[in-house]
Motif scaffolding. Structure first.
Motif, PDB file in Angstrom:
ATOM      1  N   ARG A   1      29.080 -19.088  28.159  1.00 41.49           N
ATOM      2  CA  ARG A   1      29.303 -17.730  27.666  1.00 41.49           C
ATOM      3  C   ARG A   1      28.679 -17.623  26.283  1.00 41.49           C
ATOM      4  N   LEU A   2      27.877 -16.585  26.076  1.00 39.68           N
ATOM      5  CA  LEU A   2      27.242 -16.361  24.779  1.00 39.68           C
ATOM      6  C   LEU A   2      27.981 -15.309  23.966  1.00 39.68           C
ATOM      7  N   ALA A   3      28.546 -14.331  24.637  1.00 37.06           N
ATOM      8  CA  ALA A   3      29.304 -13.254  23.999  1.00 37.06           C
ATOM      9  C   ALA A   3      30.302 -12.737  25.034  1.00 37.06           C
ATOM     10  N   GLU A   4      31.033 -11.696  24.700  1.00 32.83           N
ATOM     11  CA  GLU A   4      32.072 -11.148  25.588  1.00 32.83           C
ATOM     12  C   GLU A   4      31.581 -10.954  27.021  1.00 32.83           C
ATOM     13  N   SER A   5      30.444 -10.335  27.191  1.00 35.49           N
ATOM     14  CA  SER A   5      29.947 -10.052  28.541  1.00 35.49           C
ATOM     15  C   SER A   5      28.521 -10.571  28.754  1.00 35.49           C
ATOM     16  N   VAL A   6      28.116 -11.554  27.940  1.00 35.17           N
ATOM     17  CA  VAL A   6      26.769 -12.111  28.021  1.00 35.17           C
ATOM     18  C   VAL A   6      26.874 -13.606  28.308  1.00 35.17           C
ATOM     19  N   PHE A   7      26.107 -14.056  29.317  1.00 39.96           N
ATOM     20  CA  PHE A   7      26.174 -15.434  29.758  1.00 39.96           C
ATOM     21  C   PHE A   7      24.777 -16.010  29.896  1.00 39.96           C
ATOM     22  N   GLU A   8      24.673 -17.307  29.620  1.00 42.21           N
ATOM     23  CA  GLU A   8      23.446 -18.027  29.938  1.00 42.21           C
ATOM     24  C   GLU A   8      23.735 -18.857  31.181  1.00 42.21           C
ATOM     25  N   SER A   9      22.834 -18.787  32.137  1.00 38.41           N
ATOM     26  CA  SER A   9      22.896 -19.619  33.330  1.00 38.41           C
ATOM     27  C   SER A   9      21.621 -20.450  33.353  1.00 38.41           C
ATOM     28  N   SER A  10      21.728 -21.685  33.849  1.00 40.78           N
ATOM     29  CA  SER A  10      20.534 -22.532  33.897  1.00 40.78           C
ATOM     30  C   SER A  10      20.506 -23.352  35.178  1.00 40.78           C
ATOM     31  N   VAL A  11      19.301 -23.642  35.616  1.00 43.84           N
ATOM     32  CA  VAL A  11      19.068 -24.515  36.762  1.00 43.84           C
ATOM     33  C   VAL A  11      18.070 -25.565  36.297  1.00 43.84           C
ATOM     34  N   THR A  12      18.429 -26.838  36.470  1.00 47.05           N
ATOM     35  CA  THR A  12      17.568 -27.934  36.067  1.00 47.05           C
ATOM     36  C   THR A  12      17.119 -28.707  37.292  1.00 47.05           C
ATOM     37  N   ALA A  13      15.823 -28.919  37.399  1.00 48.05           N
ATOM     38  CA  ALA A  13      15.268 -29.745  38.468  1.00 48.05           C
ATOM     39  C   ALA A  13      14.672 -30.995  37.839  1.00 48.05           C
ATOM     40  N   THR A  14      15.011 -32.139  38.419  1.00 49.67           N
ATOM     41  CA  THR A  14      14.397 -33.402  38.033  1.00 49.67           C
ATOM     42  C   THR A  14      13.672 -33.928  39.256  1.00 49.67           C
ATOM     43  N   VAL A  15      12.368 -34.083  39.144  1.00 49.36           N
ATOM     44  CA  VAL A  15      11.539 -34.530  40.262  1.00 49.36           C
ATOM     45  C   VAL A  15      10.868 -35.835  39.854  1.00 49.36           C
ATOM     46  N   THR A  16      11.116 -36.876  40.653  1.00 45.32           N
ATOM     47  CA  THR A  16      10.482 -38.168  40.423  1.00 45.32           C
ATOM     48  C   THR A  16       9.629 -38.488  41.641  1.00 45.32           C
ATOM     49  N   THR A  17       8.344 -38.693  41.420  1.00 42.75           N
ATOM     50  CA  THR A  17       7.406 -38.994  42.492  1.00 42.75           C
ATOM     51  C   THR A  17       6.878 -40.407  42.261  1.00 42.75           C
ATOM     52  N   ARG A  18       6.992 -41.244  43.316  1.00 42.08           N
ATOM     53  CA  ARG A  18       6.579 -42.643  43.207  1.00 42.08           C
ATOM     54  C   ARG A  18       5.564 -42.997  44.281  1.00 42.08           C
ATOM     55  N   ILE A  19       4.712 -43.928  43.943  1.00 37.70           N
ATOM     56  CA  ILE A  19       3.859 -44.596  44.919  1.00 37.70           C
ATOM     57  C   ILE A  19       4.260 -46.057  44.835  1.00 37.70           C
ATOM     58  N   GLY A  20       4.888 -46.525  45.903  1.00 42.06           N
ATOM     59  CA  GLY A  20       5.462 -47.869  45.855  1.00 42.06           C
ATOM     60  C   GLY A  20       6.581 -47.886  44.834  1.00 42.06           C
ATOM     61  N   ASP A  21       6.507 -48.816  43.902  1.00 41.53           N
ATOM     62  CA  ASP A  21       7.533 -48.881  42.861  1.00 41.53           C
ATOM     63  C   ASP A  21       7.060 -48.291  41.535  1.00 41.53           C
ATOM     64  N   LYS A  22       5.873 -47.672  41.534  1.00 39.45           N
ATOM     65  CA  LYS A  22       5.322 -47.079  40.315  1.00 39.45           C
ATOM     66  C   LYS A  22       5.541 -45.571  40.305  1.00 39.45           C
ATOM     67  N   VAL A  23       5.920 -45.055  39.152  1.00 47.85           N
ATOM     68  CA  VAL A  23       6.123 -43.615  39.005  1.00 47.85           C
ATOM     69  C   VAL A  23       4.772 -42.931  38.871  1.00 47.85           C
TER      70      VAL A  23
END
Length: 169
Positions: A54-76
């Protein structure tokens, strides 16, 4: 206006997206340029978290976080973390409807921006873009509620979906 569309103070409920923005972006390619020589296809792990405040009485921040890890074998190949956020006005919303609004509707509105920004950031590495699949934030919300009611310990602030290593998106 009907009585059901008004709150106790007589004001009609209102809801709207005021602004979207990238709150945080991190992209790492720790094994470049050597990893570009690999012939094997990559595996992808994706984790999604939802947050807000909540930022103020009727104001809100919403967030979505994506973490993407791409590997080839054991290497990122690459690791990207992106937080897409938005500022929402939610006035005169009954208390029992506010949590689902912030936990389902707001992330659903932000997710297309997050998907586009992840694809764009990866394209800038000279690699093909990764297009994240659609996300059911209602199922995610219900899963989080079930965990809270059962007393199951949550993994930090993670209220998201984690795809196992090797899962393709």
């Amino acid at each position: 206006m009907s009585e059901e569309n008004q709150t106790q103070n007589g004001q009609a409920p209102s809801f709207g997206l005021q602004r979207t923005y990238v709150k945080d972006l991190s992209l790492e390619m720790p094994n470049a340029p050597e990893i570009f020589l690999e012939q094997e296809g990559p595996t992808v792990e994706v984790s999604i978290q939802v947050g807000g405040q909540r930022l103020a009485e009727s104001v809100f921040e919403s967030s979505v976080t994506a973490t993407v890890t791409t590997r080839i074998g054991d290497k990122v190949l690459y690791l990207i973390e992106l937080t897409q956020a938005g500022i929402f006005e939610a006035a005169n919303i009954p208390a029992e409807q506010l949590d689902p609004l912030l936990g389902i509707v707001c992330p659903t509105m932000l997710y297309p921006y997050l998907r586009a920004n992840v694809a764009d950031a990866i394209t800038r590495t000279s690699l093909p873009p990764l297009h994240l699949s659609e996300m059911n934030f209602q199922a995610l919300y219900e899963q989080r509620l079930a965990q809270q009611q059962s007393g199951a310990p949550e993994q930090g602030e993670d209220s998201g979906l984690i795809l196992p290593p090797g899962a393709r998106n």
